[in-house]
Scaffold this motif. Structure first.
Motif: not given
Length: 381
Positions: A358-364
């Motif tokens: 989920m946090l990677t999706s925020v980053r991306d």
């Protein structure tokens, strides 16, 4: 004086409420109220600005005319300073990422649990050697050392941002410190907010006297609420929707010890409070009353410290002109479930693999797609 400590009081606009709460534009009857630069300068001239993120964790938004190109991440940190207690320093128990995807048609609030076990990097500005601890210890580690209160807070924020960046890869286009003691005055000027209590909660900060008067106390670990007058009992927030005064709303958003889901419940309630303030601040009753609106903005300016990473706040306003408080979506870290681990006698929260995705999706910039496939991460509010 260090770069992080240099302060300025320039006019960036509605930032006090607009950026921090997510109500980035004041809208009523379909009319966008942006105001002239003269008005913006007048109503925001006393907001404190400083460099809160100084390094790789910061990322100035990319300009595209008067618009901002791409997704935007703002790091919001709430300080909870306990009056009357024996605790010193500022506690960053509230850590929220305000994420706006590249479409600029939605806003998301993502909380980082205060007990998350992290590696805090070494910090040259005050000689901190680095170590493994709870994420809220990063702010405290940067805060230590000489300097003015603002300089110390800027260091604490900077080290916290670096810690989150190393954990998640997320960079931040802006940042704000929310002083919850000052935040209460914002709700007072608004005349209260509408909140729905989803879980019965007993206060450890506020009591109620036999005649119904609310009184402040303070919490002592292992003992309970202290400092109440004779006959007063802890305030209990019963389930149901109601109009809350400032003292009630801020108290409800601080409670975690009496909640079945602890800090996850507090995260949810703090997100709900930010959304409620945004809705109230953009209501017709506030926007059509210039005196009240000015008092709200003045109160908010005392509660926030802002860093726009060098981007004019007007560009944020123009970009997010279609957003309103109702567009805030609340995101649950770890889908609101405990992922605790005890190491060396110390209890920590771990971020689950799904949460890291989920946090990677925020980053991306792909958070909407993640939530579409993982609806358990979306909170009600």
């Amino acid at each position: 004086m260090s770069h992080a400590a240099r302060t300025r009081r320039k006019p960036p606009l509605w930032a006090r409420l607009a950026v921090v709460v997510g109500a980035v534009l004041m809208v009523t009857s379909g009319t966008v109220i942006v105001g002239s630069r003269v008005l913006i300068s007048h109503v925001t001239s006393d907001i404190t600005q400083t460099t809160l993120i100084d390094g790789a964790a910061g990322a100035a938004a990319r300009a595209k005319g008067n618009d901002i190109d791409g997704p935007v991440n703002l790091l919001l940190v709430g300080l909870d300073e306990r009056e009357g207690s024996d605790e010193e320093g500022a506690r960053s128990d509230t850590i929220i990422i305000l994420h706006i995807p590249a479409s600029h048609d939605q806003a998301y609030l993502v909380s980082i649990p205060r007990d998350t076990r992290v590696r805090i990097p070494a910090y040259a500005k005050n000689g901190y050697a680095g170590g493994t601890a709870k994420v809220n210890a990063a702010f405290a580690a940067g805060y230590e050392g000489p300097g003015t209160e603002l300089e110390k807070r800027a260091r604490g924020f900077d080290l916290l941002a670096k810690t989150i960046n190393e954990l998640t890869g997320i960079t931040f286009n802006g940042a704000a410190i929310i002083d919850f003691a000052g935040f209460e005055s914002v709700v007072e000027e608004l005349g209260g907010v509408d909140m729905c209590v989803d879980t019965r909660a007993e206060s450890i900060h506020i009591g109620v006297t036999p005649d119904g008067k609310l009184v402040r106390g303070w919490y002592k670990e292992g003992v309970g609420i202290q400092g109440l007058p004779p006959g007063a009992k802890p305030l209990v927030h019963e389930k149901g929707c109601r109009r809350m005064s400032a003292i009630e709303a801020l108290d409800y958003a601080r409670i975690r010890k009496s909640l079945p889901d602890g800090d996850y419940g507090r995260q949810r309630h703090q997100q709900q409070l930010l959304k409620a303030i945004g809705k109230e601040a953009t209501s017709t009753g506030v926007l059509t009353d210039p005196g009240k609106l000015n008092r709200v903005i003045e109160a908010a300016g005392k509660a926030f410290v802002l860093d726009t990473q060098g981007v004019p706040i007007e560009d944020f306003l123009f970009t997010f002109r279609g957003l309103a408080a109702n567009d805030l979506i609340l995101v649950k870290t770890n889908a609101g479930e405990f992922a605790s681990e005890t190491i060396g006698g110390q209890a920590y929260e771990e971020l689950t693999p799904d949460t890291m995705r989920m946090l990677t999706s925020v980053r991306d910039g792909t958070l909407p797609e993640f939530l579409m496939s993982n609806p358990a991460f979306v909170a009600t509010g």
